[in-house]
Design an enzyme around this catalytic site. Structure first.
Site, PDB file in Angstrom:
ATOM      1  N   HIS A  82      51.496  36.683  36.279  1.00 24.93           N
ATOM      2  CA  HIS A  82      51.331  37.765  35.144  1.00 24.93           C
ATOM      3  C   HIS A  82      51.345  39.324  36.159  1.00 24.93           C
ATOM      4  O   HIS A  82      51.011  39.594  37.251  1.00 24.93           O
ATOM      5  CB  HIS A  82      49.936  37.975  34.521  1.00 24.93           C
ATOM      6  CG  HIS A  82      49.998  38.625  33.186  1.00 24.93           C
ATOM      7  ND1 HIS A  82      50.262  37.731  32.012  1.00 24.93           N
ATOM      8  CD2 HIS A  82      49.884  39.823  32.788  1.00 24.93           C
ATOM      9  CE1 HIS A  82      50.245  38.509  31.123  1.00 24.93           C
ATOM     10  NE2 HIS A  82      49.943  39.934  31.384  1.00 24.93           N
ATOM     11  N   ASP A 161      42.899  39.108  22.482  1.00 22.29           N
ATOM     12  CA  ASP A 161      43.871  40.064  23.029  1.00 22.29           C
ATOM     13  C   ASP A 161      45.218  40.273  22.250  1.00 22.29           C
ATOM     14  O   ASP A 161      45.367  41.671  22.607  1.00 22.29           O
ATOM     15  CB  ASP A 161      44.324  39.289  24.354  1.00 22.29           C
ATOM     16  CG  ASP A 161      44.963  40.191  25.196  1.00 22.29           C
ATOM     17  OD1 ASP A 161      44.849  41.093  25.465  1.00 22.29           O
ATOM     18  OD2 ASP A 161      46.442  39.924  25.642  1.00 22.29           O
ATOM     19  N   ARG A 168      45.642  48.904  21.823  1.00 15.78           N
ATOM     20  CA  ARG A 168      45.678  49.847  22.980  1.00 15.78           C
ATOM     21  C   ARG A 168      47.270  50.208  23.245  1.00 15.78           C
ATOM     22  O   ARG A 168      47.190  51.535  23.763  1.00 15.78           O
ATOM     23  CB  ARG A 168      45.301  49.053  24.319  1.00 15.78           C
ATOM     24  CG  ARG A 168      43.597  48.645  24.293  1.00 15.78           C
ATOM     25  CD  ARG A 168      43.464  47.645  25.242  1.00 15.78           C
ATOM     26  NE  ARG A 168      43.598  48.074  26.801  1.00 15.78           N
ATOM     27  CZ  ARG A 168      44.666  47.103  27.529  1.00 15.78           C
ATOM     28  NH1 ARG A 168      44.787  46.067  27.152  1.00 15.78           N
ATOM     29  NH2 ARG A 168      44.916  47.818  28.629  1.00 15.78           N
ATOM     30  N   SER A 183      42.121  41.984  29.671  1.00 16.55           N
ATOM     31  CA  SER A 183      43.415  41.343  28.874  1.00 16.55           C
ATOM     32  C   SER A 183      44.015  40.427  29.476  1.00 16.55           C
ATOM     33  O   SER A 183      44.414  39.328  28.899  1.00 16.55           O
ATOM     34  CB  SER A 183      44.271  42.658  28.463  1.00 16.55           C
ATOM     35  OG  SER A 183      45.496  42.248  27.968  1.00 16.55           O
ATOM     36  N   LYS A 187      43.905  35.938  29.182  1.00 15.55           N
ATOM     37  CA  LYS A 187      44.977  34.998  28.830  1.00 15.55           C
ATOM     38  C   LYS A 187      45.284  33.953  30.068  1.00 15.55           C
ATOM     39  O   LYS A 187      45.488  32.730  29.604  1.00 15.55           O
ATOM     40  CB  LYS A 187      46.520  35.889  28.687  1.00 15.55           C
ATOM     41  CG  LYS A 187      46.650  36.765  27.657  1.00 15.55           C
ATOM     42  CD  LYS A 187      48.015  37.434  27.532  1.00 15.55           C
ATOM     43  CE  LYS A 187      47.933  38.827  28.402  1.00 15.55           C
ATOM     44  NZ  LYS A 187      47.503  39.816  27.720  1.00 15.55           N
TER      45      LYS A 187
HETATM   46  N1  URA Z   1      49.238  43.414  30.694  1.00 20.84           N
HETATM   47  C1  URA Z   1      48.513  42.596  30.021  1.00 20.84           C
HETATM   48  O1  URA Z   1      48.642  41.499  29.636  1.00 20.84           O
HETATM   49  N2  URA Z   1      47.281  43.444  29.580  1.00 20.84           N
HETATM   50  C2  URA Z   1      47.152  44.806  29.777  1.00 20.84           C
HETATM   51  O2  URA Z   1      46.277  45.445  29.638  1.00 20.84           O
HETATM   52  C3  URA Z   1      48.399  45.321  30.651  1.00 20.84           C
HETATM   53  C4  URA Z   1      49.573  44.505  31.190  1.00 20.84           C
END
Ligand code: URA
Length: 430
Positions: A82, A161, A168, A183, A187
């Site tokens: 990620h 999320d 957000r 966040s 995931k």
């Molecule tokens: N990527 C994400 O999944 N969440 C965030 O808050 C910022 C970048």
């Protein structure tokens, strides 16, 4: 419990209890707490901060808002990656096919564009037909059968999320270390891969420009991963200029295809190989980083990574006839206002310029225009003449071009002497 009291406590810098955070996240997802109260709390938290205990509660409740995917019945090492988000950051679409080709099983939940940064889901959706709403069963079956699946948050998968991310995105509450950590890690924990590499950006186009804040975020996320039994590393990479040349969804897919076909820009290739190598190292496919990088490069050069990408696209309903990728009707050059060396790039402004031509959202309901964006023709350190084209803007109208150009006027800094080269990869936290 009243949401009003929870907002007031955070506004006054008090720590929220685990029960209060559970009440908020549950109510936010089931609709008993209205979005305006959630956004008030997000803004209070963005300003006042959240403690480590509050962050952990957010992660736990966000994971538990949906199903936790059990991947233990799929043979092999499950891998995830990620990024904290960048401009032109398209590495997931290169890294994941490479590691899948090398034998790891890729199980990834990505995000949409957030703030000025792009998102893998929007980029993948520029491929006609590509589905980002796999059910848990479809997701698992695809990981088992072809070794790679990238999907989005759904009503089943981290719905908290999905909701908080969209709110957000448009309320200037992205740049909070606890909110980003919750966040991303919700995931990652919901899909529960065995190995995870985080690409934590710093610099002018990152969520956190300051490298020390990015390092802090990296350490928190690696800690949360380890506490959940996930082997993890974080690579700190520069976002002081867009990655590669393209910014905008279909344009970025075209650029990753160049890399998967053995060409493409050096910076994108280098970061992708480094992240892929870290995953191969964590997954014990290679004994050391040098060997892992060699294996990653071989899978890129052989076309095996491209084949995995195509297999994923087709499995998720997308068309692998990439000549069908959307194209904007109008392509106009943005010309340099000064001559000299490009010494600095305000990458966030470039991200917003792409957003202004439709590549991102300004309201929650907005549809992304997959065709639009820009192609940078010159990058940091280039010597350019006044009036030379610095970028091609792919747009739908002269009005869009004008608003993007207005932002780009402040995005480039020039000097008479060449700037010091900057490191692309600043650190790896294991
Ligand atoms: N990527 C994400 O999944 N969440 C965030 O808050 C910022 C970048």
């Amino acid at each position: 419990m009243l949401m009003y009291d929870i907002i007031r406590k955070k506004r006054d810098s008090e720590e929220l209890s685990a029960a209060e955070i559970a009440f908020w996240i549950k109510g936010c997802v089931n609709g008993t707490i209205p979005d305006y109260q959630t956004t008030a709390l997000l803004m209070a938290g963005r300003i006042r901060g959240f403690s480590p205990a509050e962050t952990l509660s957010m992660v736990t409740n966000m994971v538990n808002s949906g199903e936790k995917v059990y991947l233990g019945d799929i043979p092999g090492v499950k891998a995830d990656k990620h990024s904290t988000g960048g401009v032109g950051d398209k590495t997931s679409m290169v890294v994941m096919p490479i590691v899948a080709a090398a034998g790891l099983k890729v199980a990834k939940i990505s995000g949409r564009g957030i703030g000025h940064t792009g998102g893998t889901l929007d980029k993948l959706q520029s491929i006609p037909g590509f589905r980002i709403d796999l059910t848990v069963d479809e997701f698992k079956a695809q990981v088992r059968e072809i070794g790679i699946a990238i999907t989005g948050q759904t009503a089943e998968l981290v719905p908290a999320d999905k909701k908080l991310y969209a709110l957000r995105d448009l309320t200037a509450t992205v740049d909070s270390i606890p909110l980003v950590a919750a966040s991303i890690m919700s995931k990652k924990i919901a899909t529960g891969a065995d190995v995870l590499v985080l690409d934590v950006k710093f610099g002018s186009g990152a969520v956190f420009e300051d490298i020390d804040r990015s390092r802090e975020l990296a350490r928190i996320m690696v800690g949360l991963a380890h506490d959940s039994g996930i082997k993890a590393a974080a690579v700190l990479t520069s976002m002081n200029q867009p990655l590669g040349h393209t910014v905008g969804n279909a344009l970025e897919v075209k650029e990753i295809l160049e890399v998967l076909r053995g060409g493409g820009p050096d910076d994108l290739r280098e970061i992708s190989l480094t992240i892929a190598a870290e995953l191969l190292l964590l997954g014990k496919v290679a004994p050391d980083l040098a060997e892992a990088k060699k294996i990653a490069a071989q899978h890129l050069a052989s076309g095996a990574a491209l084949a995995k990408f195509i297999a994923m696209v087709e499995a998720q309903g997308g068309s692998s006839d990439f000549s069908r990728l959307a194209q904007a009707g109008l392509v106009l050059p943005y010309k340099a206002k000064h001559g000299g060396y490009i010494a600095a790039i305000d990458t966030q402004k470039i991200g917003f310029a792409a957003l202004y031509v439709g590549a991102g959202r300004t309201k929650k309901e907005d549809e992304v225009d997959h065709a639009t964006g820009l192609i940078l023709k010159e990058k940091l350190g280039a010597l350019v003449k006044e009036g030379q084209a610095l970028a091609d803007i792919h747009c739908r109208s002269r009005e869009q071009f004008a608003s993007a150009s207005w932002l780009l006027d402040d995005a480039f800094g020039f000097s008479d002497t060449p700037p010091e080269p900057q490191p692309l990869i600043a650190d790896i936290i294991r």
